[in-house]
Enzyme design. Structure first.
Site, PDB file in Angstrom:
ATOM      1  CD  GLU A 261     -14.066  41.809 -30.162  1.00 51.52           C
ATOM      2  OE1 GLU A 261     -13.665  40.801 -29.565  1.00 51.52           O
ATOM      3  OE2 GLU A 261     -15.266  42.139 -30.195  1.00 51.52           O
TER       4      GLU A 261
ATOM      5  CB  CYS B 266      -6.616  37.145 -31.359  1.00 53.03           C
ATOM      6  SG  CYS B 266      -7.795  37.077 -32.696  1.00 53.03           S
TER       7      CYS B 266
HETATM    8  P1  NAD Z   1      -1.007  46.267 -31.083  1.00 51.84           P
HETATM    9  O1  NAD Z   1      -1.859  46.493 -29.885  1.00 51.84           O
HETATM   10  O2  NAD Z   1       0.441  46.432 -30.967  1.00 51.84           O
HETATM   11  O3  NAD Z   1      -1.463  47.280 -32.255  1.00 51.84           O
HETATM   12  C1  NAD Z   1      -2.795  47.334 -32.706  1.00 51.84           C
HETATM   13  C2  NAD Z   1      -3.035  48.707 -33.317  1.00 51.84           C
HETATM   14  O4  NAD Z   1      -2.953  49.678 -32.275  1.00 51.84           O
HETATM   15  C3  NAD Z   1      -2.020  49.121 -34.358  1.00 51.84           C
HETATM   16  O5  NAD Z   1      -2.666  49.836 -35.382  1.00 51.84           O
HETATM   17  C4  NAD Z   1      -1.084  50.041 -33.576  1.00 51.84           C
HETATM   18  O6  NAD Z   1      -0.442  50.994 -34.385  1.00 51.84           O
HETATM   19  C5  NAD Z   1      -2.069  50.711 -32.662  1.00 51.84           C
HETATM   20  N1  NAD Z   1      -1.510  51.294 -31.423  1.00 51.84           N
HETATM   21  C6  NAD Z   1      -0.394  50.935 -30.748  1.00 51.84           C
HETATM   22  N2  NAD Z   1      -0.253  51.721 -29.652  1.00 51.84           N
HETATM   23  C7  NAD Z   1      -1.303  52.577 -29.661  1.00 51.84           C
HETATM   24  C8  NAD Z   1      -1.723  53.617 -28.797  1.00 51.84           C
HETATM   25  N3  NAD Z   1      -1.019  53.963 -27.708  1.00 51.84           N
HETATM   26  N4  NAD Z   1      -2.866  54.274 -29.090  1.00 51.84           N
HETATM   27  C9  NAD Z   1      -3.597  53.937 -30.181  1.00 51.84           C
HETATM   28  N5  NAD Z   1      -3.231  52.975 -31.040  1.00 51.84           N
HETATM   29  C10 NAD Z   1      -2.104  52.300 -30.776  1.00 51.84           C
HETATM   30  O7  NAD Z   1      -1.395  44.826 -31.665  1.00 51.84           O
HETATM   31  P2  NAD Z   1      -0.775  44.043 -32.913  1.00 51.84           P
HETATM   32  O8  NAD Z   1       0.593  43.579 -32.575  1.00 51.84           O
HETATM   33  O9  NAD Z   1      -0.977  44.809 -34.169  1.00 51.84           O
HETATM   34  O10 NAD Z   1      -1.760  42.796 -32.979  1.00 51.84           O
HETATM   35  C11 NAD Z   1      -1.636  41.696 -32.161  1.00 51.84           C
HETATM   36  C12 NAD Z   1      -2.563  41.777 -30.969  1.00 51.84           C
HETATM   37  O11 NAD Z   1      -3.917  41.905 -31.403  1.00 51.84           O
HETATM   38  C13 NAD Z   1      -2.530  40.508 -30.146  1.00 51.84           C
HETATM   39  O12 NAD Z   1      -2.616  40.828 -28.785  1.00 51.84           O
HETATM   40  C14 NAD Z   1      -3.773  39.773 -30.615  1.00 51.84           C
HETATM   41  O13 NAD Z   1      -4.241  38.791 -29.724  1.00 51.84           O
HETATM   42  C15 NAD Z   1      -4.724  40.900 -30.790  1.00 51.84           C
HETATM   43  N6  NAD Z   1      -5.823  40.548 -31.664  1.00 51.84           N
HETATM   44  C16 NAD Z   1      -7.065  40.348 -31.116  1.00 51.84           C
HETATM   45  C17 NAD Z   1      -8.128  39.972 -31.925  1.00 51.84           C
HETATM   46  C18 NAD Z   1      -9.510  39.738 -31.369  1.00 51.84           C
HETATM   47  O14 NAD Z   1     -10.460  39.668 -32.142  1.00 51.84           O
HETATM   48  N7  NAD Z   1      -9.675  39.612 -30.066  1.00 51.84           N
HETATM   49  C19 NAD Z   1      -7.929  39.801 -33.285  1.00 51.84           C
HETATM   50  C20 NAD Z   1      -6.645  40.018 -33.807  1.00 51.84           C
HETATM   51  C21 NAD Z   1      -5.603  40.401 -32.987  1.00 51.84           C
END
Ligand code: NAD
Length: 526
Positions: free
Chosen positions: A289, A323
């Site tokens: 997501e 999001c």
């Molecule tokens: P992010 O992608 O920076 O991080 C999400 C998670 O991934 C964190 O736990 C982070 O530590 C981890 N991560 C980062 N790099 C990684 C890698 N290389 N391998 C594995 N894990 C890794 O996102 P964020 O800043 O925490 O959240 C915001 C984003 O999430 C926005 O893009 C938002 O739109 C999206 N979001 C989507 C939904 C949905 O339901 N579609 C819901 C909430 C947030």
């Protein structure tokens, strides 16, 4: 903390009929208790074991006031990931062999515990992520409802066991959905409880075990979820908690050969990387997501008060870090001036400040990186168009101690890339369109397809919007939030295009089955 007194009626993100005095009293009490716990050190949890790490801990600071250290959290390394995957593997078969009703009972207990602890959980989220009281309580309530909804899915499907047709008189055929095994569950910061709970509870109720990594900015809330599952009676190893960095623990986790599937919510860039890299030996389920760049359309027949309120709420709730947040508006040229005037009025009326305080609706953004991203967007907007309100970092005391920026609206030419890139900061781009055709075409220009909204009194606009808009969650005339406010069992939350991978979202009726694979069982009578 004692949980007994801390119950009240359910509060969603848009609740109105609430005894607010009681709510604020209980919130204040929980906040006091939580503040008494600041600054502690926390380990990882692998199996039933608390595990320390020699790596530098994550110093979890409040975005409201960065001098406040909420806690120090152990940082998982590749070796911890190995151990956690092994613990999840060791626990998996026994968990899957349990009668599905037992798994449902355990998870329903977790939902009940979240409801008992909801003020504590909300207070922690408010401090850790900068959510307003209402937003943080909505997050806690949604978490409990997600678990119940996913349990109900298993119940309604009779544990996903189905008698099939018999082709010969001597055979008996059954179809069952079975868990995949061990799921990696990686969560973002913005709904630190609801998304972590939704993803992990669906995996668990299906019979998988989980290795969970919360976001760097929200390890405390994630730890509280571990405690909920533990206290609900989940067996050791079924849910393992690894705080840590995405670049190290996150990478090691999804790349681990012992992981059978990944459920991830976060940015499109990380999600795409996981999707591309995950299936090297065989294809593994990859439930993603991802981000959004959600548009609201305001047509000339719209109720402009409702539109302005709906857009302001969705654009600036949680500082646009949902999001589903509205981050762009396409308004019909005939009503643009008066819509914008109303929108500015609503935006200027927002109460900005410490979101743990009652009646504050707009708090800080999550971290310094988000402030810098905001400043870059504003600089671009000043070059390409006109900043109508906001634009600045807020530096008066006491806001200067946190990551505060002003709610910002910019009028931009439709060619601006500020209509296309997800920013995840309180920056709303407004564009003027000549009609519904152009509005929908502009809406569909992004690579995202999560939520979308329209304000119009014309049936033909609405029909066209539903038929042509490329988004999984669509709203018409929603004054309480133009593009936000999905709830389990009410609005399935499915990202199209760059916003998700499965076409079947969380909060929806097809979610749990995605954590399972089919097995056909034929027995020949002898
Ligand atoms: P992010 O992608 O920076 O991080 C999400 C998670 O991934 C964190 O736990 C982070 O530590 C981890 N991560 C980062 N790099 C990684 C890698 N290389 N391998 C594995 N894990 C890794 O996102 P964020 O800043 O925490 O959240 C915001 C984003 O999430 C926005 O893009 C938002 O739109 C999206 N979001 C989507 C939904 C949905 O339901 N579609 C819901 C909430 C947030």
């Amino acid at each position: 903390m004692t949980a007994t007194a801390l119950t009240t009626s359910k509060i969603t993100y848009t609740s109105a009929n609430v005894d607010w005095e009681q709510f604020h009293r209980q919130f204040d009490e929980a906040l006091g208790l939580v503040r008494g716990q600041l600054g502690r050190e926390y380990p990882l949890y692998i199996g039933a074991e608390a595990v320390s790490s020699t790596a530098n801990p994550i110093v979890d600071r409040s975005p409201i006031d960065t001098r406040v250290v909420l806690g120090r959290f152990a940082v998982a390394t590749g070796e911890h990931v190995d151990r956690a995957v092994a613990a999840a593997r060791a626990a998996q078969l026994a968990w899957a062999r349990r009668d599905w009703r037992e798994r449902v009972t355990t998870l329903r207990r977790a939902a009940a515990l979240i409801r008992e602890r909801k003020f504590e959980l909300a207070a922690i989220m408010s401090l850790e992520v900068g959510k307003s009281r209402l937003e943080s309580m909505g997050d806690a309530e949604e978490s409990a409802d997600l678990i119940d909804y996913y349990c109900q899915q298993v119940e309604d499907a009779g544990g996903f066991v189905r008698q099939m047709a018999n082709v010969t008189p001597v055979e008996r055929n059954t179809d069952v959905l079975r868990p995949y095994g061990v799921f990696a569950c990686i969560a973002p910061f913005n709904f630190p409880l609801a998304l972590s709970t939704g993803m992990s509870s669906a995996a668990l109720v299906a019979g998988n075990t989980v290795v969970y990594k919360p976001a760097e900015d929200a390890p405390w809330t994630g730890l509280k979820l571990y405690e909920v599952y533990r206290d609900a009676g989940l067996p050791a190893g079924a849910f393992n908690y690894l705080s840590g960095h995405g670049s190290e623990a996150g990478e090691a986790l999804w790349r681990h050969r012992g992981v059978d599937g990944v459920v991830f919510t976060g940015s499109k860039d990380v999600g795409l990387k996981i999707h591309q890299g995950l299936s090297n030996r065989w294809i593994k389920p990859c439930l993603l997501e991802l981000g959004g760049k959600n548009a609201a359309i305001v047509m000339e027949t719209a109720d402009l008060d409702a539109a302005a309120e709906g857009v302001a709420r969705s654009a600036f709730g949680l500082q646009n870090q949902k999001c589903s947040a509205t981050s762009r508006v396409y308004v019909h040229e005939n009503v643009a001036q008066s819509f914008i005037a109303k929108l500015l009025e609503k935006t200027k009326a927002l109460r900005i400040g410490d979101p743990t305080e009652r009646d504050v609706s707009f708090g800080p953004v999550i971290n310094a990186e988000s402030v810098a991203k905001f400043q870059r967007a504003v600089a671009r907007a000043r070059k390409e168009g006109e900043v109508l309100t906001g634009g600045d970092r807020l530096t008066s005391q006491p806001l200067a101690r946190g990551h505060y920026v002003a709610p910002t609206i910019a009028k931009l030419p439709l060619t601006s890339t500020l209509f296309l890139d997800e920013l995840f900061v309180p920056f709303l781009a407004v564009g003027i369109v000549a009609g519904i055709e152009e509005a929908i075409a502009e809406t569909n220009k992004t690579e995202y397809g999560l939520t979308a909204g329209i304000f119009s009194q014309r049936d033909s606009d609405i029909a066209r919007f539903f038929d042509e808009v490329e988004a999984g969650v669509c709203y018409v005339n929603k004054r309480t939030g133009a593009t936000t406010g999905a709830w389990p069992g009410a609005q399935p939350f499915t990202g199209w295009k760059g916003s998700g991978s499965t076409g079947k979202g969380g909060c929806g009726p097809y979610y749990v089955a995605q954590f399972m694979r089919e097995q056909s069982r034929t027995v020949i009578d002898t």
